[in-house]
Design a protein around this motif. Structure first.
Motif, PDB file in Angstrom:
ATOM      1  N   ASP A  90     140.068 -15.528  54.924  1.00  0.00           N
ATOM      2  CA  ASP A  90     141.445 -15.042  54.980  1.00  0.00           C
ATOM      3  C   ASP A  90     142.447 -16.197  54.961  1.00  0.00           C
ATOM      4  O   ASP A  90     143.072 -16.500  53.979  1.00  0.00           O
ATOM      5  N   MET A  91     142.644 -16.864  56.093  1.00  0.00           N
ATOM      6  CA  MET A  91     143.505 -18.040  56.264  1.00  0.00           C
ATOM      7  C   MET A  91     145.001 -17.739  56.261  1.00  0.00           C
ATOM      8  O   MET A  91     145.813 -18.669  56.193  1.00  0.00           O
ATOM      9  N   ARG A 139     151.498 -11.768  54.505  1.00  0.00           N
ATOM     10  CA  ARG A 139     151.294 -12.365  53.181  1.00  0.00           C
ATOM     11  C   ARG A 139     150.227 -11.568  52.438  1.00  0.00           C
ATOM     12  O   ARG A 139     149.241 -11.120  53.026  1.00  0.00           O
ATOM     13  N   GLU A 140     150.401 -11.426  51.142  1.00  0.00           N
ATOM     14  CA  GLU A 140     149.470 -10.617  50.361  1.00  0.00           C
ATOM     15  C   GLU A 140     148.218 -11.398  49.967  1.00  0.00           C
ATOM     16  O   GLU A 140     147.118 -10.864  49.976  1.00  0.00           O
ATOM     17  N   ARG A 141     148.372 -12.666  49.620  1.00  0.00           N
ATOM     18  CA  ARG A 141     147.255 -13.440  49.069  1.00  0.00           C
ATOM     19  C   ARG A 141     146.419 -14.079  50.163  1.00  0.00           C
ATOM     20  O   ARG A 141     146.945 -14.719  51.063  1.00  0.00           O
ATOM     21  N   ILE A 160     142.089 -16.454  46.097  1.00  0.00           N
ATOM     22  CA  ILE A 160     142.144 -17.705  45.340  1.00  0.00           C
ATOM     23  C   ILE A 160     140.754 -18.118  44.869  1.00  0.00           C
ATOM     24  O   ILE A 160     140.535 -18.432  43.696  1.00  0.00           O
ATOM     25  N   VAL A 161     139.801 -18.106  45.797  1.00  0.00           N
ATOM     26  CA  VAL A 161     138.447 -18.557  45.466  1.00  0.00           C
ATOM     27  C   VAL A 161     137.820 -17.686  44.381  1.00  0.00           C
ATOM     28  O   VAL A 161     137.121 -18.180  43.488  1.00  0.00           O
ATOM     29  N   ASN A 162     138.071 -16.388  44.436  1.00  0.00           N
ATOM     30  CA  ASN A 162     137.448 -15.470  43.487  1.00  0.00           C
ATOM     31  C   ASN A 162     138.279 -15.240  42.227  1.00  0.00           C
ATOM     32  O   ASN A 162     137.743 -14.743  41.227  1.00  0.00           O
ATOM     33  N   GLY A 163     139.561 -15.599  42.250  1.00  0.00           N
ATOM     34  CA  GLY A 163     140.431 -15.252  41.135  1.00  0.00           C
ATOM     35  C   GLY A 163     140.934 -16.403  40.289  1.00  0.00           C
ATOM     36  O   GLY A 163     141.229 -16.208  39.105  1.00  0.00           O
ATOM     37  N   TRP A 164     141.036 -17.605  40.858  1.00  0.00           N
ATOM     38  CA  TRP A 164     141.572 -18.727  40.082  1.00  0.00           C
ATOM     39  C   TRP A 164     140.509 -19.298  39.156  1.00  0.00           C
ATOM     40  O   TRP A 164     139.307 -19.285  39.485  1.00  0.00           O
ATOM     41  N   ASP A 165     140.947 -19.827  38.006  1.00  0.00           N
ATOM     42  CA  ASP A 165     139.966 -20.408  37.093  1.00  0.00           C
ATOM     43  C   ASP A 165     139.527 -21.789  37.589  1.00  0.00           C
ATOM     44  O   ASP A 165     140.097 -22.342  38.540  1.00  0.00           O
ATOM     45  N   ARG A 167     146.614 -24.411  52.705  1.00  0.00           N
ATOM     46  CA  ARG A 167     147.955 -24.791  52.269  1.00  0.00           C
ATOM     47  C   ARG A 167     148.451 -23.881  51.151  1.00  0.00           C
ATOM     48  O   ARG A 167     149.630 -23.509  51.111  1.00  0.00           O
ATOM     49  N   ALA A 168     147.556 -23.502  50.245  1.00  0.00           N
ATOM     50  CA  ALA A 168     147.953 -22.631  49.148  1.00  0.00           C
ATOM     51  C   ALA A 168     148.250 -21.217  49.641  1.00  0.00           C
ATOM     52  O   ALA A 168     149.246 -20.604  49.239  1.00  0.00           O
ATOM     53  N   VAL A 169     147.386 -20.692  50.498  1.00  0.00           N
ATOM     54  CA  VAL A 169     147.588 -19.338  51.018  1.00  0.00           C
ATOM     55  C   VAL A 169     148.937 -19.211  51.716  1.00  0.00           C
ATOM     56  O   VAL A 169     149.678 -18.243  51.522  1.00  0.00           O
ATOM     57  N   ASN A 170     149.281 -20.207  52.506  1.00  0.00           N
ATOM     58  CA  ASN A 170     150.499 -20.141  53.321  1.00  0.00           C
ATOM     59  C   ASN A 170     151.695 -20.839  52.688  1.00  0.00           C
ATOM     60  O   ASN A 170     152.741 -20.956  53.328  1.00  0.00           O
ATOM     61  N   GLU A 171     151.525 -21.303  51.442  1.00  0.00           N
ATOM     62  CA  GLU A 171     152.611 -21.944  50.688  1.00  0.00           C
ATOM     63  C   GLU A 171     153.295 -23.023  51.527  1.00  0.00           C
ATOM     64  O   GLU A 171     154.516 -23.092  51.634  1.00  0.00           O
TER      65      GLU A 171
END
Length: 323
Positions: free
Chosen positions: A145-146, A152-154, A159-164, A230-234
């Motif tokens: 989660d994080m 927050r939605e993301r 990220i791990v499953n969706g980003w290339d 850091r990415a999850v929480n911008e």
């Protein structure tokens, strides 16, 4: 919530939270940064924009008898803990939920008369890291989660499953400083073709198998987990918004203190203060970031990477709202 003083050890404040104990890092350095040489002279409101468990806030309220404090944090679970910890201070403290990017608007609503200090303690709280159910930890299995703010939605799993592969490699390298980012990203993409990642344990195990076993000092998943958080929480965008709010609200001579645990964050704070000095809005009080003293390293292992920068607000024009 605005009241009385409470005696606490400056080296250890907070308390139990799912088995964790919170110790605020650089406690004495933060007090000095905010004006600790003359504690009775500091009068006004100190804003703790990353309240966490309330450790730094407790120290500020104890050390400066004539200040009030507005504590803000985006994590509702930790805010409940902070409210209990700060309850003895009564009407001297207000606790509100909000992100750093919402701080400016929140201060408009709260309308503190004189903001004399702003404190940011960046990164994840030990209370988040030590609670496996929150998904921040590579040592305790939990959902991937994080999110500090559950609205927050993301999530990290998204990220791990969706980003290339390329985007994952860039994230791990630039936000985590992971030099083996390409190898790790490739392994993640190969593995998720068979099954998506939903748990922290599965991701940490894959990283450990991919790049080798643990060293004496650093788990091999440390930098990847930092980058994902850091990415999850911008966190980069949130920091810039928080710094801008501090610039707007601090009175002439007010102090900004920022604790970071990430080289990129420290560089961002430095750039902000250098630019502010060139504009005549800030006077930096640290040429280099201040770190922990030897005694603190012995009792608080998490302080080892803490970096503190602080500066004084210098207003060249008429003060804006809140001044």
């Amino acid at each position: 919530m605005w009241g009385a003083m409470v005696e606490q050890d400056p080296s250890a404040t907070g308390g139990d939270f799912d088995g964790a104990v919170h110790r605020p890092v650089l406690p004495l350095q933060v007090l000095r940064a905010l004006g600790g040489d003359e504690p009775a002279a500091l009068r006004g409101c100190v804003v703790d924009g990353t309240l966490g468990a309330g450790g730094h806030a407790s120290l500020v309220l104890q050390h400066f008898p004539h200040v009030t404090l507005l504590g803000v944090d985006q994590d509702p679970q930790i805010l409940e803990h902070a409210q209990r910890a700060l309850a003895p201070f009564g009407r001297r403290v207000r606790v509100r939920r909000g992100r750093m990017s919402q701080l400016d608007a929140l201060l408009d609503r709260e309308a503190p008369q004189r903001v004399v200090g702003v404190l940011f303690d960046l990164g994840a709280s030990s209370l988040q890291l030590d609670n496996g159910a929150r998904g921040f930890s590579f040592l305790a299995d939990g959902p991937l989660d994080m999110r500090m703010d559950p609205e927050r939605e993301r999530t990290a799993a998204d990220i791990v499953n969706g980003w290339d592969e390329q985007d994952l490699a860039d994230l791990f390298f630039y936000e985590g400083g992971e030099t083996r980012s390409r190898k790790i990203a490739r392994a993640i993409v190969d593995s998720r073709r068979r099954a998506s990642f939903q748990r922290t344990g599965a991701l940490a195990d894959l990283i450990e198998r991919t790049v080798g076993g643990r060293s004496a000092k650093l788990h091999p998943a440390t930098k990847v987990f930092q980058a994902l958080r850091r990415a999850v929480n911008e966190e980069g965008d949130e920091l810039l918004a928080g710094l801008a709010a501090a610039e707007r609200w601090l009175v002439d001579g007010g102090r900004l203190a920022v604790i970071s645990f990430h080289g990129g964050e420290d560089s961002e704070v430095k750039r902000f203060l250098v630019d502010g000095a060139q504009r005549g809005e800030w006077r930096a009080l640290t040429k280099k970031p201040v770190g922990p003293e030897r005694d603190e390293l012995l009792y608080n292992r998490r302080s080892r990477s803490a970096l503190l920068r602080f500066a004084e607000r210098v207003r060249q024009s008429a003060p804006g709202a809140g001044a």
